[in-house]
Scaffold this motif. Sequence first.
Motif, mmCIF file in Angstrom:
data_model
loop_
_atom_site.group_PDB
_atom_site.id
_atom_site.type_symbol
_atom_site.label_atom_id
_atom_site.label_comp_id
_atom_site.label_asym_id
_atom_site.label_seq_id
_atom_site.Cartn_x
_atom_site.Cartn_y
_atom_site.Cartn_z
ATOM 1 N N TRP A 128 0.368 27.008 27.001
ATOM 2 C CA TRP A 128 0.282 25.642 27.994
ATOM 3 C C TRP A 128 -0.058 23.959 28.228
ATOM 4 C CZ3 TRP A 128 -2.575 22.323 31.455
ATOM 5 C CH2 TRP A 128 -3.229 22.430 32.461
ATOM 6 N N GLY A 131 3.603 22.811 27.082
ATOM 7 C CA GLY A 131 4.487 23.067 28.391
ATOM 8 C C GLY A 131 5.675 24.269 27.515
ATOM 9 N N ARG A 151 3.788 26.393 33.013
ATOM 10 C CA ARG A 151 3.066 25.324 33.542
ATOM 11 C C ARG A 151 3.608 25.237 35.205
ATOM 12 N NH1 ARG A 151 2.222 20.673 29.441
ATOM 13 N NH2 ARG A 151 4.483 19.896 30.481
ATOM 14 N N CYS A 156 -2.608 31.074 34.460
ATOM 15 C CA CYS A 156 -2.109 31.046 33.124
ATOM 16 C C CYS A 156 -3.016 32.496 32.887
ATOM 17 C CB CYS A 156 -2.373 29.870 32.559
ATOM 18 S SG CYS A 156 -4.687 29.645 32.244
ATOM 19 N N CYS A 233 -6.060 25.169 33.153
ATOM 20 C CA CYS A 233 -5.214 25.497 34.051
ATOM 21 C C CYS A 233 -5.645 24.684 35.619
ATOM 22 C CB CYS A 233 -4.155 25.882 34.874
ATOM 23 S SG CYS A 233 -4.253 27.497 34.879
#
Length: 249
Positions: A128, A131, A151, A156, A233
């Motif tokens: 994540w 990317g 992402r 996630c 995230c």
Amino acid sequence: VLLDGVGTEGQERLLAASVLVVGAGGLGSGCLPYLAAAGFGRITIVDGDRVEESNLNRQVLHRECDLGRPKAESAAERVSALYPEASVTARIERVDAGNALAVLSGHDVAVDCTDTFAAKFLLNDAAWLAGVPLVHAGVVGYAGQATTVLRGKGPCLRCLFPERPLDGEGPLSTRDGILGAAAGFFGALQAAEAVKAVTGAGTLLCGRLLVADLSAGTFRELEAERDRACPLCGESPRIAPPLRAEDYL
Ligand SMILES: [Zn+2]
């Protein structure tokens, strides 16, 4: 390859793409031949373990003559023999908090074929942050689960599992046996997700967790959304480079 949604352009994208496979065990054995068959230009296999006799019932890329060899090397050799045009690199090392971001670097998609929750959460975080799209799967017994983490597009692994299951106690404990066909089934599913992630074909398992029990013959799909409180995230993330080993014990 004449395949709906892939075509010549998709084939060229695959040829130019680099896929990272972390773990050359049961899931790795299930996905690697299909990644090569799909035409991925470069395949990196990373695994620090060696082939043991108890692996052979499900880790079908390895043979009896490979016992004691590094799994990454054995798997790379077998895939290269099946598909000589594929460029396959073996990295004989364990992915840890110190090297995860560097190992992921330069890859267009990563496939999580590890067998512990600690490793899966580490890959979730590193992919994540880097990317890199991540195709997750886990199997135990006759059952397993899979999802794809993108992402900016969906949740996630930490959104799906706010409390990381403990290895040895969780639903995907490696203490239990694994049906070779279950690992193969989910490995093949991961290969399909990786092809879709690179070509844009089809619909990814993003925001959805597929749960299959091959014992009962049942398939379920759980929808999931991003968790605003997610430490990776969410709105106030606390996980950032450098990743710390103590977070993945
Ligand atoms: Zn999250």
